[in-house]
Design a protein around this motif. Structure first.
Motif, PDB file in Angstrom:
ATOM      1  N   UNK B  97       2.771   8.849  -7.575  1.00 49.09           N
ATOM      2  CA  UNK B  97       3.772   7.832  -7.820  1.00 49.09           C
ATOM      3  C   UNK B  97       3.789   6.701  -6.818  1.00 49.09           C
ATOM      4  N   UNK B  98       2.785   6.575  -6.002  1.00 48.25           N
ATOM      5  CA  UNK B  98       2.782   5.479  -5.058  1.00 48.25           C
ATOM      6  C   UNK B  98       3.757   5.679  -3.918  1.00 48.25           C
ATOM      7  N   UNK B  99       4.155   6.899  -3.682  1.00 46.84           N
ATOM      8  CA  UNK B  99       5.125   7.188  -2.625  1.00 46.84           C
ATOM      9  C   UNK B  99       4.433   7.796  -1.415  1.00 46.84           C
ATOM     10  N   UNK B 100       4.886   7.384  -0.274  1.00 47.43           N
ATOM     11  CA  UNK B 100       4.533   8.036   0.981  1.00 47.43           C
ATOM     12  C   UNK B 100       3.028   8.203   1.186  1.00 47.43           C
ATOM     13  N   UNK B 101       2.362   7.105   1.172  1.00 47.18           N
ATOM     14  CA  UNK B 101       0.939   7.164   1.480  1.00 47.18           C
ATOM     15  C   UNK B 101       0.051   7.088   0.279  1.00 47.18           C
ATOM     16  N   UNK B 103      -1.205   4.905  -1.650  1.00 43.78           N
ATOM     17  CA  UNK B 103      -1.266   3.447  -1.648  1.00 43.78           C
ATOM     18  C   UNK B 103      -1.452   2.875  -3.039  1.00 43.78           C
ATOM     19  N   UNK B 104      -0.743   1.820  -3.314  1.00 39.53           N
ATOM     20  CA  UNK B 104      -0.887   1.104  -4.575  1.00 39.53           C
ATOM     21  C   UNK B 104      -1.921  -0.002  -4.381  1.00 39.53           C
ATOM     22  N   UNK B 105      -2.932   0.015  -5.233  1.00 35.71           N
ATOM     23  CA  UNK B 105      -4.002  -0.974  -5.183  1.00 35.71           C
ATOM     24  C   UNK B 105      -3.795  -1.987  -6.304  1.00 35.71           C
TER      25      UNK B 105
END
Lengths: 114, 115
Positions: B97-101, B103-105
């Protein structure tokens, strides 16, 4: 209602000096914060992040500081280089939702002069 | 090798038309997103999909319809384009889910201009 704010639209510094980019947030539920860097005509790229359980995270020339009581974070770049010239976005998320929803600030344009 | 690629990069079209923006990621991620950067430069999430399932729909008009044929693709179709739809649309992906590390690219963006 903008929950993440970058009140300085632009910043100009001399090469070799420190760049300090600031970000304020209003939602106390945010527990993860990120900085993204964006060059013109490109997408944002991840730079550095910090969890709310920390107050500092360092990665090479980049350091992010988090002041939870003030709901404020800052990105320090030392020393600044011309290649750092870009738009910097602060972003925040609520980890408990785990949806990957990032709330972005409006960005600060950094210019590093040679 | 572009990790998140979207096409077209530039699109100029007339009001009332229907258009699509395609996005593909080769990172093996299970979550994909559409973000919109408006004229005030704010980046705002529109949709997110996890394993082809819609997770987030941020009160986007029904004229916007995302479609995820598989977890590597998330396309955005826009019906009856309006002037206010002019913006830069960014596709993105992450593992989880793009949480806590996680990373969203982001992709490079698609510049949509409605005239």
């Amino acid at each position: 209602d903008q929950q993440v704010k970058q009140n300085s639209p632009s910043l100009s510094v001399q090469e070799g000096r420190i760049s300090i980019l600031n970000c304020d947030y209003t939602n106390s539920m945010f527990d993860y914060f990120l900085w993204y860097k964006k060059y013109p005509a490109e997408g944002p790229t991840f730079l550095i992040s910090i969890s709310s359980i920390k107050d500092k995270n360092e990665d090479g020339r980049f350091t992010v500081f988090l002041n939870k009581s003030a709901k404020h974070l800052s990105l320090h770049i030392v020393p600044s280089q011309p290649g750092d010239s870009a738009v910097y976005f602060c972003a925040a998320s609520k980890g408990s939702s785990n949806t990957g929803k990032l709330i972005f600030g409006q960005g600060t344009t950094l210019q590093v002069k040679p | 090798d572009t990790a998140v690629s979207q096409t077209p990069k530039y699109l100029v079209t007339q009001m009332g038309n229907d258009k699509s923006i395609k996005c593909e990621q080769n990172l093996g991620h299970d979550t994909m997103y559409w973000y919109k950067q408006d004229s005030k430069k704010f980046l705002k999430i529109m949709f997110s999909y996890n394993n082809k399932e819609l997770i987030i729909n941020e009160t986007v008009p029904n004229r916007f319809s995302p479609k995820s044929p598989d977890k590597a693709h998330l396309n955005l179709h826009i019906n009856s384009l309006e002037l206010g739809d002019s913006a830069v649309y960014f596709c993105a992906s992450s593992q989880g889910g793009g949480y806590s590390g996680n990373t969203i690219y982001f992709g490079e963006g698609s510049w949509l201009t409605v005239v």
